[in-house]
Design a protein around this motif. Structure first.
Motif, PDB file in Angstrom:
ATOM      1  N   THR A 105       0.830  -1.212   0.000  1.00  0.00           N
ATOM      2  CA  THR A 105       0.000   0.000   0.000  1.00  0.00           C
ATOM      3  C   THR A 105       0.865   1.262   0.000  1.00  0.00           C
ATOM      4  N   GLU A 111      -1.056   4.202  -7.278  1.00  0.00           N
ATOM      5  CA  GLU A 111      -2.397   3.978  -6.735  1.00  0.00           C
ATOM      6  C   GLU A 111      -3.098   2.809  -7.389  1.00  0.00           C
ATOM      7  N   GLN A 115      -3.591   0.356  -4.576  1.00  0.00           N
ATOM      8  CA  GLN A 115      -4.380   1.065  -3.582  1.00  0.00           C
ATOM      9  C   GLN A 115      -5.872   0.768  -3.708  1.00  0.00           C
TER      10      GLN A 115
END
Length: 366
Positions: A105, A111, A115
């Motif tokens: 993460t 991202e 994520q």
């Protein structure tokens, strides 16, 4: 099985240096680094300390033939295994899984998709399911090999024996037997020959289960040990190396006790036991050696490094959590011998909490 594990881990160790070499970097670490010669001395010292601690930890349970208190048939062995299982459980939950979440993460790796989905938890879950499948398939394979392709379910064969004896006018009671890897339940009575045969069958199944458990557990420990060794070997700061060296020494000692207990119960041949113990003892020092060798090109904050480490750590966490809960704790805590003895139960519960607690405290430094 042992050879397959060896080649699998050897392949991982050969590929890791190439996989963790940085291509895309996050911001450079601005913290000051200590001299290479000084850090190298501490790393070499860490190799010796961790090697010795791991060898002693895994070797103690293997001395059961010489030290009576460490033999599997003694009550205290349940408590030793419970302590070691607590260590392994805390290693998975407290040490490895949070590191996997942190790596997968990290803002350094972007991202999308990391994520957007809890990959660390997903990989740990898949690794646990994979451990169950390997456990089941390997046990089934060993059963077929040892029993010559015959039906391993003794309920059918023993009940058939009872029916035959009843038809011949012999005295026999109703028998209902469930055969598991670690325990059996019986009701009624069974004449001598059938009872002896069932007992022998149960002993073989239990031994097979212990052997599969020891091999799968070593695989999970080895994967984690190599990664944590690389982490220490690539570090260039003494305030990281010193506490990590002490914490890993205790870590290897306690984990070694858990693995050594499983190897002892599996009753491998002396050469196989020595090979497994040596392999466990060497993995973290080998990881440190790999880390020293790649320290110049390794960047722990690079996207590739974070992803590779996160994946392996999540998988190792899933394996260790499964093994600790299912193959170590459930097998022993549901054992009729423990359930019939309040003293063993109480001692094992306390040992479990102590093992998990000690390993959790070590998370402050490693």
């Amino acid at each position: 099985m042992a050879k397959t594990i060896f080649y699998y881990v050897l392949t991982i160790m050969q590929l890791l240096p190439a996989m963790v070499a940085a291509e895309c970097r996050c911001e450079a670490d601005d913290l000051p680094r200590d001299g290479k010669s000084l850090t190298l001395k501490f790393k070499l010292g860490a190799i010796g300390a961790i090697l010795g601690a791991g060898a002693i930890g895994v070797g103690l349970p293997l001395l059961g033939k010489r030290i009576s208190v460490l033999r599997p048939e003694n009550d205290i062995f349940f408590m030793i295994k419970a302590f070691a299982a607590g260590v392994i459980l805390a290693t998975g939950f407290i040490h490895i899984l949070p590191e996997a979440f942190e790596g997968l993460t990290s803002p350094c790796i972007g991202e999308t998709p990391w994520q957007k989905f809890p990959f660390a938890a997903f990989i740990a879950m898949v690794a646990s399911i994979g451990s169950l499948m390997v456990d089941s398939l390997a046990t089934g394979h060993y059963r077929r090999v040892h029993f010559g392709g015959k039906d391993g379910n003794k309920e059918v064969s023993i009940n058939s024996k009872v029916v035959d004896e009843e038809s011949n006018g012999a005295h026999a009671g109703h028998v209902h037997v469930h055969t598991h890897a670690t325990h059996g339940h019986g009701g009624g009575s069974l004449v001598g020959e059938g009872s002896d045969e069932l007992g022998e069958q149960l002993s073989k199944l239990e031994l097979i289960r212990h052997r599969v458990t020891a091999q799968v557990l070593e695989l999970g420990i080895v994967v984690h040990s190599v990664i944590i060794g690389i982490t220490l070997g690539t570090s260039q700061r003494l305030d990281t190396i010193k506490p990590l060296m002490v914490a890993l020494s205790f870590h290897q000692f306690f984990e070694g006790m858990g693995l050594g207990g499983c190897i002892t119960q599996a009753k491998f041949k002396s050469r196989a036991m020595a090979t497994m113990a040596l392999f466990f003892s060497l993995t973290t020092p080998i990881g440190i050696g790999i880390g020293i060798a790649i320290a110049g090109v390794y960047d722990e904050s690079s996207p590739r490094s974070l992803i590779i480490q996160g994946i392996f750590e999540a998988a190792a966490a899933g394996i260790l959590i499964y093994m600790a809960l299912v193959d170590l704790l459930a097998a022993d805590f549901m054992n009729p011998r423990m359930q019939a003895n309040t003293r063993i139960q109480l001692g094992s519960h306390i040992s479990l909490l102590l093992g998990a607690g000690c390993m959790s405290v070590l998370a402050k430094w490693a």
